[in-house]
Each structure stands twice: as C-alpha cells, then as structure tokens.
Design a protein around this motif. Sequence first.
Motif, PDB file in Angstrom:
ATOM      1  N   SER A 122      38.559 -29.056  38.543  1.00  0.00           N
ATOM      2  CA  SER A 122      37.194 -29.486  38.220  1.00  0.00           C
ATOM      3  C   SER A 122      36.821 -30.642  39.144  1.00  0.00           C
ATOM      4  O   SER A 122      37.524 -31.659  39.185  1.00  0.00           O
ATOM      5  CB  SER A 122      37.092 -29.916  36.760  1.00  0.00           C
ATOM      6  N   VAL A 123      35.720 -30.469  39.869  1.00  0.00           N
ATOM      7  CA  VAL A 123      35.273 -31.475  40.840  1.00  0.00           C
ATOM      8  C   VAL A 123      33.971 -32.078  40.339  1.00  0.00           C
ATOM      9  O   VAL A 123      33.029 -31.354  39.988  1.00  0.00           O
ATOM     10  CB  VAL A 123      35.080 -30.862  42.238  1.00  0.00           C
ATOM     11  N   MET A 124      33.918 -33.425  40.271  1.00  0.00           N
ATOM     12  CA  MET A 124      32.709 -34.158  39.907  1.00  0.00           C
ATOM     13  C   MET A 124      32.322 -35.069  41.062  1.00  0.00           C
ATOM     14  O   MET A 124      33.175 -35.772  41.603  1.00  0.00           O
ATOM     15  CB  MET A 124      32.941 -35.001  38.643  1.00  0.00           C
ATOM     16  N   PHE A 125      31.041 -35.027  41.447  1.00  0.00           N
ATOM     17  CA  PHE A 125      30.555 -35.915  42.502  1.00  0.00           C
ATOM     18  C   PHE A 125      29.105 -36.285  42.195  1.00  0.00           C
ATOM     19  O   PHE A 125      28.474 -35.721  41.279  1.00  0.00           O
ATOM     20  CB  PHE A 125      30.681 -35.261  43.885  1.00  0.00           C
ATOM     21  N   THR A 126      28.574 -37.225  42.960  1.00  0.00           N
ATOM     22  CA  THR A 126      27.212 -37.723  42.743  1.00  0.00           C
ATOM     23  C   THR A 126      26.425 -37.600  44.036  1.00  0.00           C
ATOM     24  O   THR A 126      26.907 -38.020  45.099  1.00  0.00           O
ATOM     25  CB  THR A 126      27.239 -39.191  42.282  1.00  0.00           C
ATOM     26  N   ILE A 127      25.226 -37.021  43.918  1.00  0.00           N
ATOM     27  CA  ILE A 127      24.297 -36.968  45.049  1.00  0.00           C
ATOM     28  C   ILE A 127      23.483 -38.265  45.009  1.00  0.00           C
ATOM     29  O   ILE A 127      22.691 -38.481  44.085  1.00  0.00           O
ATOM     30  CB  ILE A 127      23.389 -35.732  44.960  1.00  0.00           C
ATOM     31  N   GLN A 128      23.702 -39.121  45.985  1.00  0.00           N
ATOM     32  CA  GLN A 128      23.097 -40.453  45.979  1.00  0.00           C
ATOM     33  C   GLN A 128      21.594 -40.382  46.249  1.00  0.00           C
ATOM     34  O   GLN A 128      21.036 -39.310  46.545  1.00  0.00           O
ATOM     35  CB  GLN A 128      23.786 -41.333  47.039  1.00  0.00           C
ATOM     36  N   LYS A 129      20.951 -41.548  46.147  1.00  0.00           N
ATOM     37  CA  LYS A 129      19.501 -41.613  46.336  1.00  0.00           C
ATOM     38  C   LYS A 129      19.094 -41.347  47.781  1.00  0.00           C
ATOM     39  O   LYS A 129      17.927 -41.048  48.045  1.00  0.00           O
ATOM     40  CB  LYS A 129      18.972 -42.972  45.881  1.00  0.00           C
TER      41      LYS A 129
END
Length: 234
Positions: free
Chosen positions: A174-181
């Motif tokens: 399971s991969v979690m990441f954030t698309i920044q502003k």
Amino acid sequence: MEPKKNPKADLSRNTGLYFAVGLFAVMALTYFALEHKTYEGGNEYDISMNVDDDLDEEVPMTEQLKTPPPPPPPAAPEIIEVVEDEEEVEETVIESTESNEEEEVMEVEDVEVEEVDEDVDVPFAVIENVPVFPGCESESNKRACFNKMMQKHISKNFRYPEIAQEMGVQGRVSVMFTIQKDGSIGNVRMRGPDKNLEKEAARIISKLPRMTPGKQRGRAVRVPFSIPITFKLQ
C-alpha cells in the motif's frame, strides 16, 4: 464346778485395750508416711543468677539546668505624641465606561478582512477539482482519467526485485503519497510484506510527473492519495 482355766490366762479380758493400741499405731504410721518428704541431693541452680543488690559504682546525680528569666517588657512612654498628617492625598476618580443614550456613536468604516491561506489536506475522493495528470487536460472526467493514467504509469515502470523473486516473496504494497500545492509528489509512505517490495514501490512513485495541483474553492491545496501495488510471482 470349778473352772478349768486360770483366770489370769484369759486372753479376751484386755481385747479392747489391744485393739485401741493397734489402731493408734496404724494411724501413726499412716500419718508419718503421708507427711514424709524427700529432697534430691546437690544444688542444681545457677549461681550467676544471684545478683548482689549492692552496687559499688556511684551513679552521678543529674544536674538541673536553670533557664534565665525572660527580659522585662519595655516601659510604656509617659507622654504620647500625636502627629498630624499634613500631606494631602489626591483622590483617584474612576469614570464610568457605560455609554449613555445622549452620546453619539461614531460610524466605523468598513474593515477589509484578509483571507488566511490555510494549509489543509483535502482527500482525493471529496476534492472539488482533482489534480490533473499530464495528458488528462482535455478529458471531461478528470478523476477517471487520473486513475487510468496512474495504472498505466505503474505498469510501465514496474520491475520485480530479483532478490524478492529468489526468496519467493510476494504480496501487496500500500503506497500513500501527497500531491503538493505546486503539483509535485511528496510525503511518500509504504506498507508491505517485504522491504524490497516497498523499495520498488517507492521507486515507481518517485517517477510520477509533475501534475496540475488540485483546488478547493478556487485555491490550490494538498491532496493525499493512496494506491495498492501488487507483486505476484508467475
């Protein structure tokens, strides 16, 4: 006829006296037998327990300390002088802060309130404008296009770790990441059955291109996103 026996030889004449003497002798023997006491020989007691009450050591007498008497109280002054307070003290007047109906209230000009740019995270499932994957700009359903392009990117860059193949390790990461502003990828986290599989999943996500950031109420926000990557041996 004359008796044949001699009257002096008659044994029954003093029977009562003999009985009384015999009874007295028996009672005397019985009394002495009951009252007779015997003692064991030798003195078997501890001589050390005999403590002489006379002590040769003299015990000193306790001296009684005499405490000095408290000092006498100071004598009261004969004449009491009264000093007048000649200094004048200014009184502090506290004015009431309550407004009266007669007072005029000044109008306050309109104050401009600046909007604070809150740094919040909006999940991908509820955001108003989803991040745009490169190549999905002209698509009407950008959410479905985003998921399609993510699967295409994973398939294109997928590579099974050799060490995991040799050990026969497989499973889902399971991969979690954030698309920044600004559209970049950050805060990448993985959770899987093996460190080698997690490392490969992180490499795939690191190759994602810069995207158009997601927007909430017209402002760019950070968008968390999660996706599973399955490693399965053929």
